[in-house]
Design an enzyme around this catalytic site. Sequence first.
Site, PDB file in Angstrom:
ATOM      1  N   GLU A  51       0.671 -11.317 -12.547  1.00  0.00           N
ATOM      2  CA  GLU A  51       0.013 -12.040 -11.456  1.00  0.00           C
ATOM      3  C   GLU A  51      -1.232 -11.313 -10.951  1.00  0.00           C
ATOM      4  O   GLU A  51      -1.205 -10.111 -10.693  1.00  0.00           O
ATOM      5  CB  GLU A  51       0.960 -12.232 -10.254  1.00  0.00           C
ATOM      6  CG  GLU A  51       0.231 -12.983  -9.129  1.00  0.00           C
ATOM      7  CD  GLU A  51       0.948 -13.034  -7.789  1.00  0.00           C
ATOM      8  OE1 GLU A  51       2.023 -12.426  -7.652  1.00  0.00           O
ATOM      9  OE2 GLU A  51       0.402 -13.677  -6.879  1.00  0.00           O
ATOM     10  N   ASP A 116       0.813   3.301  -1.158  1.00  0.00           N
ATOM     11  CA  ASP A 116      -0.332   2.928  -0.351  1.00  0.00           C
ATOM     12  C   ASP A 116      -0.359   3.862   0.854  1.00  0.00           C
ATOM     13  O   ASP A 116       0.601   3.903   1.628  1.00  0.00           O
ATOM     14  CB  ASP A 116      -0.161   1.459   0.095  1.00  0.00           C
ATOM     15  CG  ASP A 116      -1.334   0.975   0.932  1.00  0.00           C
ATOM     16  OD1 ASP A 116      -2.346   1.693   1.040  1.00  0.00           O
ATOM     17  OD2 ASP A 116      -1.230  -0.142   1.489  1.00  0.00           O
ATOM     18  N   ASP A 118      -2.607   4.864   4.145  1.00  0.00           N
ATOM     19  CA  ASP A 118      -3.693   4.312   4.943  1.00  0.00           C
ATOM     20  C   ASP A 118      -3.932   5.190   6.172  1.00  0.00           C
ATOM     21  O   ASP A 118      -2.997   5.533   6.889  1.00  0.00           O
ATOM     22  CB  ASP A 118      -3.274   2.895   5.392  1.00  0.00           C
ATOM     23  CG  ASP A 118      -4.436   2.136   5.982  1.00  0.00           C
ATOM     24  OD1 ASP A 118      -5.174   2.706   6.799  1.00  0.00           O
ATOM     25  OD2 ASP A 118      -4.592   0.951   5.619  1.00  0.00           O
TER      26      ASP A 118
END
EC number: 2.7.7.102
Length: 424
Positions: A51, A116, A118
């Site tokens: 995807e 991830d 951040d």
Amino acid sequence: METFDPAELPELLKLYYRRLFPYAQYYRWLNYGGGDGSRERMTKNYFQHREFSFTLKDDIYIRYQSFNNQSDLEKEMQKMNPYKIDIGAVYSHRPNQHNTVKLGAFQAQEKELVFDIDMTDYDDVRRCCSSADICSKCWTLMTMAIHIIDRALKEDFGFKHRLWVYSGRRGVHCWVCDESVRKLSSAVRSGIVEYLSLVKGGQDVKKKVHLSEKIHPFVRKSINIIKKYFEDYALVDQDILENKESWDKILALVPETIHEKLQQNFQKHHNSLQRWEYLKKTISSQDNTKNDKCGPWLEWEIMLQYCFPRLDINVSKGINHLLKSPFSVHPKTGRISVPIDVQKVDQFDPFTVPTISSICRELDTISTNEGKRNEAESDIKHRTRDYKKTSLAPYIKVFEQFLENLDKSRKGELLKKSDLQKDF
Ligand SMILES: [Zn+2]
């Protein structure tokens, strides 16, 4: 200094997707050797079942994109001109046909293990910037995060293929791409990210790190990495003991029995370095038999709370979670999501990462200097040369090195298998 103008983005993206985006390397990565006979049934469709999601102009978000091959991907990207590209899982069926599949049959099957990190998650412990802003002073948090997580993935878990990528604005991503890792269940992914998490509790929780008396080797090794940066980063650049307001936050992390002593003496000292020394001395001078809350781990708990990586757990847990693709553009800053060379992570400077406008300008200069091109020459041929002449080149080299290693592992596996067959 900043020359990126968001209004120009559509035009810049057109040029970027036509002349600069490294399609060949990108396809080589996500195809994982599919079709070279090295893998089984599923592999042939590995790329086709992946995807992609595109964010178009005006935040129009399209999920479940999928492509047949490299040229299909190229064509679609040039047609759709996405502002942002995300990569999702490899599904049981082609994602663009998910509506034609019986309900419940369309399942996410494999994905890289991703992380991830951040900068906004560090807002309670950085004093230079907040929310989306970053500067060279707080970027050290990302440097430490990469060192700590990468070491653990490599040494503690034995994962070989780790791709670190700058997000384009305020953080970094890691893609762990080993074949066995891509098949991990959500439960195992949760276990791994749990192992890598030490800072716990939301905004209301003051003390977010609690060590047990016996320090786990992972924690000890992480502290050793932080120690290399702590003085310059926390005590000088962040100045975490600069004034009463800042040291009160640290006092909240130590037992009340030593608060008064620290308050009085912090006033007498002149800077964070001296105050930190005093804090360490005070902790170690406490009688551990009377005050079991005071031990050397207290110093480490503070260091970890201020410096240890803060992972977005949900991104790592879910197989079907989407993550921004390498070489996607950040629509606000214009910066390209470039791979980071872990060997040189201490020199990595997010402010020198090329923006889409800077590389398009470089391309313009090249074209002007070389005169008008023969239009009959293929776009693909141009592209190989084109990005090599821009400041994107060194980052694509890092990516190619990562691909080389993936190829080597695959060939090694193939050889092992054929040797096994010979034995039979
Ligand atoms: Zn900052």
